[in-house]
Design an enzyme around this catalytic site. Structure first.
Site, PDB file in Angstrom:
ATOM      1  CB  SER A 118      -0.798  -0.182   1.223  1.00 38.66           C
ATOM      2  OG  SER A 118      -1.441   1.236   1.592  1.00 38.66           O
ATOM      3  CE1 TYR A 142      -3.516  -2.210   5.374  1.00 38.56           C
ATOM      4  CE2 TYR A 142      -3.397   0.225   4.478  1.00 38.56           C
ATOM      5  CZ  TYR A 142      -3.432  -1.010   4.079  1.00 38.56           C
ATOM      6  OH  TYR A 142      -3.491  -1.446   2.961  1.00 38.56           O
ATOM      7  CE  LYS A 146      -1.212  -4.491   3.425  1.00 41.08           C
ATOM      8  NZ  LYS A 146      -1.748  -5.891   2.863  1.00 41.08           N
TER       9      LYS A 146
HETATM   10  P1  NAD Z   1     -11.216  -6.866   1.735  1.00 35.08           P
HETATM   11  O1  NAD Z   1     -11.200  -6.681   2.982  1.00 35.08           O
HETATM   12  O2  NAD Z   1     -12.215  -6.615   0.904  1.00 35.08           O
HETATM   13  O3  NAD Z   1     -10.487  -8.448   1.267  1.00 35.08           O
HETATM   14  C1  NAD Z   1      -9.803  -9.123   1.958  1.00 35.08           C
HETATM   15  C2  NAD Z   1     -10.078 -10.552   2.044  1.00 35.08           C
HETATM   16  O4  NAD Z   1      -9.117 -11.229   2.779  1.00 35.08           O
HETATM   17  C3  NAD Z   1     -11.362 -11.039   2.595  1.00 35.08           C
HETATM   18  O5  NAD Z   1     -11.857 -11.620   1.533  1.00 35.08           O
HETATM   19  C4  NAD Z   1     -11.030 -11.547   3.769  1.00 35.08           C
HETATM   20  O6  NAD Z   1     -12.128 -12.543   4.111  1.00 35.08           O
HETATM   21  C5  NAD Z   1      -9.623 -12.126   3.364  1.00 35.08           C
HETATM   22  N1  NAD Z   1      -9.097 -12.292   4.679  1.00 35.08           N
HETATM   23  C6  NAD Z   1      -8.576 -11.497   5.829  1.00 35.08           C
HETATM   24  N2  NAD Z   1      -7.705 -12.089   6.439  1.00 35.08           N
HETATM   25  C7  NAD Z   1      -7.693 -13.342   6.089  1.00 35.08           C
HETATM   26  C8  NAD Z   1      -7.115 -14.503   6.472  1.00 35.08           C
HETATM   27  N3  NAD Z   1      -6.314 -14.515   7.866  1.00 35.08           N
HETATM   28  N4  NAD Z   1      -7.038 -15.868   6.049  1.00 35.08           N
HETATM   29  C9  NAD Z   1      -7.723 -15.695   4.959  1.00 35.08           C
HETATM   30  N5  NAD Z   1      -8.434 -14.767   4.117  1.00 35.08           N
HETATM   31  C10 NAD Z   1      -8.458 -13.689   5.042  1.00 35.08           C
HETATM   32  O7  NAD Z   1      -9.880  -5.794   1.274  1.00 35.08           O
HETATM   33  P2  NAD Z   1      -9.398  -5.247  -0.344  1.00 35.08           P
HETATM   34  O8  NAD Z   1      -9.814  -3.650  -0.260  1.00 35.08           O
HETATM   35  O9  NAD Z   1      -9.781  -6.215  -1.228  1.00 35.08           O
HETATM   36  O10 NAD Z   1      -7.859  -5.439   0.058  1.00 35.08           O
HETATM   37  C11 NAD Z   1      -6.997  -6.227  -0.376  1.00 35.08           C
HETATM   38  C12 NAD Z   1      -5.585  -5.985  -0.271  1.00 35.08           C
HETATM   39  O11 NAD Z   1      -5.214  -4.677  -0.833  1.00 35.08           O
HETATM   40  C13 NAD Z   1      -5.253  -5.794   1.356  1.00 35.08           C
HETATM   41  O12 NAD Z   1      -3.796  -6.615   1.637  1.00 35.08           O
HETATM   42  C14 NAD Z   1      -4.930  -4.436   1.268  1.00 35.08           C
HETATM   43  O13 NAD Z   1      -4.222  -4.075   2.533  1.00 35.08           O
HETATM   44  C15 NAD Z   1      -4.420  -4.081   0.218  1.00 35.08           C
HETATM   45  N6  NAD Z   1      -4.771  -2.592  -0.251  1.00 35.08           N
HETATM   46  C16 NAD Z   1      -5.986  -2.188  -0.395  1.00 35.08           C
HETATM   47  C17 NAD Z   1      -6.307  -0.923  -0.832  1.00 35.08           C
HETATM   48  C18 NAD Z   1      -7.517  -0.375  -1.039  1.00 35.08           C
HETATM   49  O14 NAD Z   1      -7.999   0.857  -1.431  1.00 35.08           O
HETATM   50  N7  NAD Z   1      -8.740  -1.051  -0.762  1.00 35.08           N
HETATM   51  C19 NAD Z   1      -5.142  -0.105  -1.056  1.00 35.08           C
HETATM   52  C20 NAD Z   1      -4.037  -0.694  -0.919  1.00 35.08           C
HETATM   53  C21 NAD Z   1      -3.680  -1.785  -0.419  1.00 35.08           C
HETATM   54  N1  UFG Z   2     -13.213   9.915   3.808  1.00 37.62           N
HETATM   55  C1  UFG Z   2     -14.103  11.013   4.120  1.00 37.62           C
HETATM   56  N2  UFG Z   2     -15.301  10.444   4.533  1.00 37.62           N
HETATM   57  C2  UFG Z   2     -15.466   9.335   4.369  1.00 37.62           C
HETATM   58  C3  UFG Z   2     -14.648   8.162   4.112  1.00 37.62           C
HETATM   59  C4  UFG Z   2     -13.308   8.739   3.698  1.00 37.62           C
HETATM   60  O1  UFG Z   2     -13.784  12.240   4.214  1.00 37.62           O
HETATM   61  O2  UFG Z   2     -16.651   8.828   4.659  1.00 37.62           O
HETATM   62  C5  UFG Z   2     -11.642  10.534   3.167  1.00 37.62           C
HETATM   63  C6  UFG Z   2     -10.357  10.204   4.197  1.00 37.62           C
HETATM   64  O3  UFG Z   2     -10.512  10.831   5.397  1.00 37.62           O
HETATM   65  C7  UFG Z   2      -9.422  10.067   3.245  1.00 37.62           C
HETATM   66  C8  UFG Z   2     -10.002   9.833   1.961  1.00 37.62           C
HETATM   67  O4  UFG Z   2     -11.529  10.134   1.999  1.00 37.62           O
HETATM   68  O5  UFG Z   2      -9.190  11.476   3.329  1.00 37.62           O
HETATM   69  C9  UFG Z   2      -9.852   8.496   1.585  1.00 37.62           C
HETATM   70  O6  UFG Z   2     -10.265   7.669   2.515  1.00 37.62           O
HETATM   71  P1  UFG Z   2     -10.548   6.104   2.259  1.00 37.62           P
HETATM   72  O7  UFG Z   2     -11.025   5.588   3.756  1.00 37.62           O
HETATM   73  O8  UFG Z   2     -11.428   5.937   1.213  1.00 37.62           O
HETATM   74  O9  UFG Z   2      -8.902   5.497   1.819  1.00 37.62           O
HETATM   75  P2  UFG Z   2      -7.785   5.466   2.618  1.00 37.62           P
HETATM   76  O10 UFG Z   2      -6.717   6.698   1.797  1.00 37.62           O
HETATM   77  O11 UFG Z   2      -7.851   5.853   4.246  1.00 37.62           O
HETATM   78  O12 UFG Z   2      -7.143   3.855   2.615  1.00 37.62           O
HETATM   79  C10 UFG Z   2      -7.366   3.212   1.570  1.00 37.62           C
HETATM   80  C11 UFG Z   2      -7.284   1.773   1.857  1.00 37.62           C
HETATM   81  C12 UFG Z   2      -5.973   1.440   2.235  1.00 37.62           C
HETATM   82  C13 UFG Z   2      -4.825   1.776   1.332  1.00 37.62           C
HETATM   83  C14 UFG Z   2      -5.203   3.492   1.166  1.00 37.62           C
HETATM   84  C15 UFG Z   2      -4.155   3.728   0.140  1.00 37.62           C
HETATM   85  O13 UFG Z   2      -8.335   1.645   2.851  1.00 37.62           O
HETATM   86  O14 UFG Z   2      -5.903  -0.026   2.537  1.00 37.62           O
HETATM   87  O15 UFG Z   2      -6.243   3.477   0.541  1.00 37.62           O
HETATM   88  O16 UFG Z   2      -4.227   4.803   0.011  1.00 37.62           O
HETATM   89  F1  UFG Z   2      -3.826   1.181   1.734  1.00 37.62           F
END
Ligand code: NAD
Ligand code: UFG
Length: 327
Positions: A118, A142, A146
């Site tokens: 991330s 978090y 990572k």
């Molecule tokens: P998500 O929560 O939707 O998906 C995570 C999945 O992993 C779920 O299906 C959950 O059931 C499974 N899981 C969690 N712990 C587990 C375990 N111990 N064993 C087996 N399965 C397990 O999350 P996401 O948004 O799809 O994110 C996926 C990955 O991408 C994560 O590693 C997250 O840190 C990374 N990431 C996400 C974002 C974002 O914007 N969503 C940004 C940067 C990095």
């Molecule tokens: N935000 C609001 N209101 C909301 C939700 C979010 O103002 O209801 C703002 C947050 O404060 C932040 C921005 O919108 O400023 C984005 O927030 P998100 O929660 O959508 O995403 P984050 O940037 O906090 O984090 C996400 C994923 C992480 C990942 C990261 C990478 O949750 O797993 O993006 O930037 F690592």
């Protein structure tokens, strides 16, 4: 290729499974369903319910499947929650990755590894846009978990002849063009999904902070469509096939553009034609002011070429999903 997708039933993993299946690969999903949805992976070859922290069932599944590549999406992934519950994050993210690495290092035939990292590993950068060489100073538990995982993977690759890439995603968003899968978290905390859900229900959105040193005082993020992330993962697995044992690199995946929270609100109004109700509330713990990527390394190394990540398309696909969510 044969792919073993840990956390494949989650938001980003399920979009990977969909796109990889479309491109002719076989996906075996390993997920404990703590946050994922079985309905989101109808295209997978097989679903195995299991926890990445449990070495024996994980090793047995890998023995049975013998994949070419492992994708490790499973994690807890919310910045603010990690500030409140660091123990949960160190356990699931760090112990989970360590267990996986120990299982992989013992295998005779070692699949390559693609790890979900991330941009949270950078914290608040001194300069923008963010390159991979930008100082790593995560400001949330978090982000720290990572970064610890990246260090562990690097060390294990060198010592045990593994090959891996850590992909540092910026903000994942949007939904598959089919409308069959999309983002469904409970509770939903991500900005775009949250605005769309609240707008659909006629509720008001809280915007966390309006006093940041950014263009309009709200946080700035780089939004990347999940289908572009999925495609980059396949490119990563193909790239790793031709690398030497011990190979490890970390690569940014973003769109290269930063949008403020208020710009996202405006674009949602444009796409949906609905006035978005919102109020400013206190800034959220652990949130850096501004994050957006330089993608040159992904472009040069992997041929990364995002096709779906213009903001209008991101919001259109997400809105289509939220109109008719299947799970
Ligand atoms: P998500 O929560 O939707 O998906 C995570 C999945 O992993 C779920 O299906 C959950 O059931 C499974 N899981 C969690 N712990 C587990 C375990 N111990 N064993 C087996 N399965 C397990 O999350 P996401 O948004 O799809 O994110 C996926 C990955 O991408 C994560 O590693 C997250 O840190 C990374 N990431 C996400 C974002 C974002 O914007 N969503 C940004 C940067 C990095
Ligand atoms: N935000 C609001 N209101 C909301 C939700 C979010 O103002 O209801 C703002 C947050 O404060 C932040 C921005 O919108 O400023 C984005 O927030 P998100 O929660 O959508 O995403 P984050 O940037 O906090 O984090 C996400 C994923 C992480 C990942 C990261 C990478 O949750 O797993 O993006 O930037 F690592």
């Amino acid at each position: 290729m044969k792919f073993f997708v840990i956390g494949g039933a989650g938001y980003i993993g399920s979009h990977f499974v969909k796109e990889a299946s479309r491109q002719g690969h076989q996906c075996y999903v390993y997920d404990n369903l703590s946050a994922g949805h079985r309905e989101s992976i109808a295209d997978c070859q097989e679903f195995i319910k299991g926890d990445v922290r449990r070495a024996v069932p994980l090793a047995n599944a890998l023995d049975a499947i013998k994949p070419d590549a492992v994708f490790h999406y499973a994690a807890n992934a919310l910045v603010a929650e990690s500030v409140e519950k660091p123990a949960l994050y160190y356990d699931n993210n760090v112990i989970g990755t360590k267990t996986l690495l120990e299982v992989l290092m013992r295998r005779k035939e070692k699949p390559t590894l693609v790890f979900s990292s991330s941009c949270a590993v950078y914290g608040t950068p001194k300069s923008l846009p963010i390159e991979e060489s930008t100082l790593l100073r995560p400001m949330s538990p978090y982000g720290r978990t990572k970064l610890i995982c990246e260090f562990m993977i690097d060390d294990f690759c060198r010592a045990y002849k593994l090959k891996a890439l850590a992909l540092r995603y910026f903000n994942a968003c949007g939904a598959d063009l089919s409308g069959e899968i999309g983002e469904s978290h409970s509770p939903e905390t991500h900005l775009i999904a949250n605005i769309l859900l609240k707008t659909k229900n006629g509720e008001s959105v809280s915007i966390f902070g309006n006093n940041y040193p950014t263009k309009d005082g709200t946080c700035v993020r780089d939004y990347i469509h999940v289908t572009d992330l999925a495609d980059a993962h396949m490119k990563a697995a193909i790239f790793l096939q031709n690398q030497e044992d011990g190979y490890f690199h970390a690569v940014n995946l973003g769109s290269g553009i930063g949008y403020s929270n208020l710009q996202i609100l405006e674009e949602v109004e444009h796409v949906t034609g609905v006035n978005v109700k919102y109020q400013f509330v206190d800034a959220r713990d652990g949130d850096p002011a501004e994050l957006y990527a330089v993608n040159n390394k992904a472009t040069d190394m992997l041929g990364f070429n995002p096709q779906h990540s213009n903001l209008r398309n991101i919001i259109k696909t997400a809105w289509a999903w939220h109109q008719n969510p299947r799970y």
